[in-house]
Design a protein around this motif. Sequence first.
Motif, PDB file in Angstrom:
ATOM      1  N   GLU A  58       0.710  -1.404   0.054  1.00 59.44           N
ATOM      2  CA  GLU A  58       0.086  -0.153  -0.023  1.00 59.44           C
ATOM      3  C   GLU A  58       0.765   1.271   0.028  1.00 59.44           C
ATOM      4  OE1 GLU A  58      -2.449   1.884   3.473  1.00 59.44           O
ATOM      5  OE2 GLU A  58      -3.342   0.178   2.782  1.00 59.44           O
ATOM      6  N   GLY A  59       1.847   1.323   0.751  1.00 63.60           N
ATOM      7  CA  GLY A  59       2.794   2.406   0.611  1.00 63.60           C
ATOM      8  C   GLY A  59       3.742   2.500  -0.341  1.00 63.60           C
ATOM      9  N   LEU A  60       4.086   1.398  -1.003  1.00 62.37           N
ATOM     10  CA  LEU A  60       4.658   1.296  -2.366  1.00 62.37           C
ATOM     11  C   LEU A  60       3.880   2.076  -3.392  1.00 62.37           C
ATOM     12  CD1 LEU A  60       6.607  -1.889  -2.429  1.00 62.37           C
ATOM     13  CD2 LEU A  60       7.385   0.150  -2.063  1.00 62.37           C
ATOM     14  N   ARG A  61       2.540   1.699  -3.524  1.00 63.14           N
ATOM     15  CA  ARG A  61       1.495   2.225  -4.471  1.00 63.14           C
ATOM     16  C   ARG A  61       1.573   3.878  -4.062  1.00 63.14           C
ATOM     17  NH1 ARG A  61      -1.059  -2.438  -3.502  1.00 63.14           N
ATOM     18  NH2 ARG A  61      -2.400  -1.487  -1.875  1.00 63.14           N
ATOM     19  N   ALA A  62       1.523   4.120  -2.830  1.00 66.65           N
ATOM     20  CA  ALA A  62       1.277   5.706  -2.658  1.00 66.65           C
ATOM     21  C   ALA A  62       2.603   6.482  -3.104  1.00 66.65           C
ATOM     22  CB  ALA A  62       1.056   5.824  -0.992  1.00 66.65           C
ATOM     23  N   SER A  63       3.472   5.851  -3.091  1.00 68.99           N
ATOM     24  CA  SER A  63       4.836   6.542  -3.422  1.00 68.99           C
ATOM     25  C   SER A  63       4.832   6.357  -5.017  1.00 68.99           C
ATOM     26  CB  SER A  63       6.247   5.910  -2.945  1.00 68.99           C
ATOM     27  OG  SER A  63       6.540   4.482  -3.896  1.00 68.99           O
ATOM     28  N   GLY A  64       4.180   5.768  -5.815  1.00 73.38           N
ATOM     29  CA  GLY A  64       4.077   5.642  -7.225  1.00 73.38           C
ATOM     30  C   GLY A  64       5.549   5.108  -7.940  1.00 73.38           C
ATOM     31  N   LEU A 167       4.284  -0.287   8.593  1.00 72.22           N
ATOM     32  CA  LEU A 167       4.678  -0.633   7.370  1.00 72.22           C
ATOM     33  C   LEU A 167       4.320  -0.128   6.082  1.00 72.22           C
ATOM     34  CD1 LEU A 167       3.816  -4.208   8.485  1.00 72.22           C
ATOM     35  CD2 LEU A 167       6.083  -3.470   7.547  1.00 72.22           C
ATOM     36  N   SER A 168       3.026   0.599   6.051  1.00 70.54           N
ATOM     37  CA  SER A 168       2.638   1.342   4.823  1.00 70.54           C
ATOM     38  C   SER A 168       3.567   2.599   4.637  1.00 70.54           C
ATOM     39  CB  SER A 168       1.013   1.893   5.246  1.00 70.54           C
ATOM     40  OG  SER A 168       0.710   2.701   4.135  1.00 70.54           O
ATOM     41  N   LYS A 172       6.103   3.582   1.750  1.00 68.37           N
ATOM     42  CA  LYS A 172       6.083   4.834   0.893  1.00 68.37           C
ATOM     43  C   LYS A 172       7.362   5.439   1.010  1.00 68.37           C
ATOM     44  CE  LYS A 172       3.045   9.219   0.676  1.00 68.37           C
ATOM     45  NZ  LYS A 172       4.058  10.201   0.724  1.00 68.37           N
ATOM     46  N   GLU A 173       7.961   5.610   2.147  1.00 67.73           N
ATOM     47  CA  GLU A 173       9.360   6.212   2.273  1.00 67.73           C
ATOM     48  C   GLU A 173      10.416   5.334   1.179  1.00 67.73           C
ATOM     49  OE1 GLU A 173      10.452   6.020   6.475  1.00 67.73           O
ATOM     50  OE2 GLU A 173       8.753   7.325   7.043  1.00 67.73           O
ATOM     51  N   PHE A 174      10.204   4.028   1.369  1.00 69.48           N
ATOM     52  CA  PHE A 174      11.134   3.322   0.624  1.00 69.48           C
ATOM     53  C   PHE A 174      10.991   3.561  -0.889  1.00 69.48           C
ATOM     54  CE2 PHE A 174      12.918  -0.856  -1.092  1.00 69.48           C
ATOM     55  CZ  PHE A 174      14.253  -0.773  -0.796  1.00 69.48           C
ATOM     56  N   GLY A 175       9.889   3.512  -1.368  1.00 73.68           N
ATOM     57  CA  GLY A 175       9.454   3.529  -2.657  1.00 73.68           C
ATOM     58  C   GLY A 175       9.904   4.933  -3.285  1.00 73.68           C
ATOM     59  N   GLU A 176       9.774   6.063  -2.382  1.00 78.26           N
ATOM     60  CA  GLU A 176      10.110   7.417  -2.653  1.00 78.26           C
ATOM     61  C   GLU A 176      11.798   7.496  -2.832  1.00 78.26           C
ATOM     62  OE1 GLU A 176       8.239   9.810   0.403  1.00 78.26           O
ATOM     63  OE2 GLU A 176       6.503   9.964  -0.788  1.00 78.26           O
ATOM     64  N   LYS A 177      12.140   6.900  -1.946  1.00 71.66           N
ATOM     65  CA  LYS A 177      13.870   6.972  -2.038  1.00 71.66           C
ATOM     66  C   LYS A 177      14.349   5.967  -3.307  1.00 71.66           C
ATOM     67  CE  LYS A 177      17.628   4.687   0.410  1.00 71.66           C
ATOM     68  NZ  LYS A 177      18.549   5.510   0.922  1.00 71.66           N
ATOM     69  N   ILE A 178      13.738   4.772  -3.901  1.00 70.12           N
ATOM     70  CA  ILE A 178      13.926   4.233  -4.806  1.00 70.12           C
ATOM     71  C   ILE A 178      13.902   4.848  -6.105  1.00 70.12           C
ATOM     72  CG2 ILE A 178      13.628   2.027  -6.166  1.00 70.12           C
ATOM     73  CD1 ILE A 178      15.500   1.764  -3.615  1.00 70.12           C
ATOM     74  N   SER A 179      12.711   5.725  -6.052  1.00 71.90           N
ATOM     75  CA  SER A 179      12.248   6.203  -7.500  1.00 71.90           C
ATOM     76  C   SER A 179      12.860   7.607  -7.830  1.00 71.90           C
ATOM     77  CB  SER A 179      10.652   6.435  -7.504  1.00 71.90           C
ATOM     78  OG  SER A 179      10.319   7.296  -6.286  1.00 71.90           O
ATOM     79  N   SER A 180      13.757   8.090  -6.616  1.00 72.58           N
ATOM     80  CA  SER A 180      14.206   9.405  -6.933  1.00 72.58           C
ATOM     81  C   SER A 180      15.692   9.314  -7.424  1.00 72.58           C
ATOM     82  CB  SER A 180      14.561  10.065  -5.273  1.00 72.58           C
ATOM     83  OG  SER A 180      15.249   9.218  -4.724  1.00 72.58           O
TER      84      SER A 180
END
Length: 180
Positions: A58-64, A167-168, A172-180
């Motif tokens: 859910e958090g990964l989805r929110a990060s895009g 976890l969510s 989200k934080e991890f997804g934002e870090k990876i996508s930057s």
Amino acid sequence: IKITAPAHGLVWRKDPARIIDLYLKWSTYSKSKAENKVTLMFGSMYGNTSRAAEALAEGLRASGVEYETFNVSQTHISYILPSILTSQGIAIGAPTYEGSLFPGIAQALLMAEFKRMFNKEVVYFGSFGWGGGAQRYLGAQLERLKWTLTSALEFAGQPNSENLKGLSDLGKEFGEKISS
């Protein structure tokens, strides 16, 4: 070049330069950054880590961020490894099993090491009963893989609402870090 015929794969008769370009690209992933996406792999015995994986997703989805999810108990390793290879981020969900890492996750990590899939960024999450142990085993395996553990969240038994929110947020934080 009219045909590409590797000893270990398909024969490419149409557009053989494409597979050569892909091999060149994939061969750099063990020494440099891979694609800005996440492989979420988890194993679950009683559904606790599975619920946690849903919250992290859910958090990964929110990060895009782009991500793929694999339940190691239901998915053959041949589907998981290509995702690990091409992803810069790896989210690992594993309960403690007999004081160590859940067997399906341990096997996936050993195969990643065997295939020399180095230099990834990792978040870990998992449940334990009484003594834990999965994260200790994971740390030794990550060192061999040259993967960097950025965050971890362990919980006893079933994840509660606070754990699921954490976890969510972690996803989200991890997804934002990876996508930057």
